[in-house]
Motif scaffolding. Sequence first.
Motif, PDB file in Angstrom:
ATOM      1  N   HIS A 172       0.854  -1.196   0.000  1.00 52.33           N
ATOM      2  CA  HIS A 172       0.000   0.000   0.000  1.00 52.33           C
ATOM      3  C   HIS A 172       0.889   1.246   0.000  1.00 52.33           C
ATOM      4  O   HIS A 172       1.782   1.384   0.847  1.00 52.33           O
ATOM      5  CB  HIS A 172      -0.887  -0.016   1.240  1.00 52.33           C
ATOM      6  CG  HIS A 172      -2.023   0.953   1.185  1.00 52.33           C
ATOM      7  ND1 HIS A 172      -1.841   2.322   1.223  1.00 52.33           N
ATOM      8  CD2 HIS A 172      -3.370   0.762   1.095  1.00 52.33           C
ATOM      9  CE1 HIS A 172      -3.012   2.928   1.162  1.00 52.33           C
ATOM     10  NE2 HIS A 172      -3.961   1.989   1.083  1.00 52.33           N
ATOM     11  N   PRO A 173       0.674   2.174  -0.950  1.00 48.55           N
ATOM     12  CA  PRO A 173       1.578   3.327  -1.071  1.00 48.55           C
ATOM     13  C   PRO A 173       1.713   4.149   0.203  1.00 48.55           C
ATOM     14  O   PRO A 173       2.827   4.579   0.551  1.00 48.55           O
ATOM     15  CB  PRO A 173       0.949   4.153  -2.206  1.00 48.55           C
ATOM     16  CG  PRO A 173       0.188   3.158  -3.014  1.00 48.55           C
ATOM     17  CD  PRO A 173      -0.337   2.156  -2.030  1.00 48.55           C
ATOM     18  N   ARG A 174       0.617   4.368   0.918  1.00 46.85           N
ATOM     19  CA  ARG A 174       0.702   5.171   2.138  1.00 46.85           C
ATOM     20  C   ARG A 174       1.492   4.443   3.224  1.00 46.85           C
ATOM     21  O   ARG A 174       2.268   5.052   3.970  1.00 46.85           O
ATOM     22  CB  ARG A 174      -0.704   5.527   2.633  1.00 46.85           C
ATOM     23  CG  ARG A 174      -1.394   6.582   1.778  1.00 46.85           C
ATOM     24  CD  ARG A 174      -2.888   6.673   2.078  1.00 46.85           C
ATOM     25  NE  ARG A 174      -3.170   7.080   3.440  1.00 46.85           N
ATOM     26  CZ  ARG A 174      -3.206   8.350   3.859  1.00 46.85           C
ATOM     27  NH1 ARG A 174      -2.929   9.323   3.006  1.00 46.85           N
ATOM     28  NH2 ARG A 174      -3.516   8.647   5.097  1.00 46.85           N
ATOM     29  N   LEU A 175       1.301   3.135   3.300  1.00 52.79           N
ATOM     30  CA  LEU A 175       2.056   2.343   4.269  1.00 52.79           C
ATOM     31  C   LEU A 175       3.545   2.387   3.945  1.00 52.79           C
ATOM     32  O   LEU A 175       4.382   2.626   4.831  1.00 52.79           O
ATOM     33  CB  LEU A 175       1.545   0.907   4.266  1.00 52.79           C
ATOM     34  CG  LEU A 175       2.278  -0.099   5.163  1.00 52.79           C
ATOM     35  CD1 LEU A 175       2.260   0.342   6.616  1.00 52.79           C
ATOM     36  CD2 LEU A 175       1.668  -1.497   5.008  1.00 52.79           C
ATOM     37  N   LEU A 176       3.882   2.169   2.673  1.00 44.85           N
ATOM     38  CA  LEU A 176       5.294   2.168   2.292  1.00 44.85           C
ATOM     39  C   LEU A 176       5.917   3.560   2.398  1.00 44.85           C
ATOM     40  O   LEU A 176       7.110   3.684   2.686  1.00 44.85           O
ATOM     41  CB  LEU A 176       5.467   1.616   0.877  1.00 44.85           C
ATOM     42  CG  LEU A 176       5.231   0.114   0.725  1.00 44.85           C
ATOM     43  CD1 LEU A 176       5.491  -0.319  -0.715  1.00 44.85           C
ATOM     44  CD2 LEU A 176       6.121  -0.688   1.674  1.00 44.85           C
ATOM     45  N   ASP A 177       5.125   4.610   2.201  1.00 44.02           N
ATOM     46  CA  ASP A 177       5.657   5.969   2.395  1.00 44.02           C
ATOM     47  C   ASP A 177       6.092   6.155   3.845  1.00 44.02           C
ATOM     48  O   ASP A 177       7.164   6.713   4.120  1.00 44.02           O
ATOM     49  CB  ASP A 177       4.601   7.013   2.033  1.00 44.02           C
ATOM     50  CG  ASP A 177       4.454   7.223   0.534  1.00 44.02           C
ATOM     51  OD1 ASP A 177       5.294   6.713  -0.225  1.00 44.02           O
ATOM     52  OD2 ASP A 177       3.478   7.895   0.127  1.00 44.02           O
TER      53      ASP A 177
END
Length: 281
Positions: A69-74
């Motif tokens: 998930h992009p927000r998690l990885l950010d």
Amino acid sequence: MGKFLSEAQIEGFARDGFVSRLPVLSPAEVEHLTALTEAFERERPGDTSWAFDIKANLLFDWVYDLGRHPRLLDAVEDLIGPDILMTNATFRIKNPGSHVDYGWHQDSARIEVTPSFVIAYVALSPATIENGCLQVIPATHDRVRPFSLTEGPGQRKRLVARVIDVDSTKAVNLELEPGDVAIFHGNAVHGSPANISAMRRVAILYDFTPAAGRQNIGTGSGQLVRGSDPHGHWGHEPVPEAGLTEANVLNRRRILSTYHENVLMGPRLPGETVTFPDRPY
């Protein structure tokens, strides 16, 4: 300012070893993931004990996708850098009245990783004091503490490290709403008590490791989910097919048999036979 975290949150993680209440998932995403979890439990109750355990990201494409998930990885990138391996995913479910008590421990106790990995707790239900939310002892991530070995609750034959001397009065309860994420350092002393409520507690925990990290014992493995891996310190894992397929089961078995010295399974003891949760075969 990071990609997702504020400077204060990044500094707090460096000081305390954790950051919490990160709003990552939308209500619709939580509803979808909860439906997938409950559907599998309903349709294949005999398989949940092993399929929801070590390396669930090799068995379920949707667990793998959530870990990307992009927000998690950010948020993870703000803490460990841009080259990220997903080195584990496992469900942590406590049903009402569950007496499972994960005592005080450090995930990196038996096999250390430098630079350290982080663990992301993705809440699919409320996590409260009553239903056994995660507890962390601040500023314990600087080193591995003395520990004893015991057989883990609900994890037959798997030895887990329990920290010997903990000042539990300093514990912080990480209460979360569905869709929230807490991230803590691999060395942080943490645990969670029994669920004394009538509410189910459901979460998926992910280990994220910088590609530059190295184990002090053995070789681990992971899926490259962001950036690149020019170092070659880790075995690379396949992406799962949709559904709990035969190929996914065999790939997980192959990975855990080949890279059996990982932070979840610990170092192989003299004469020890490698064991891990799997279907009967």
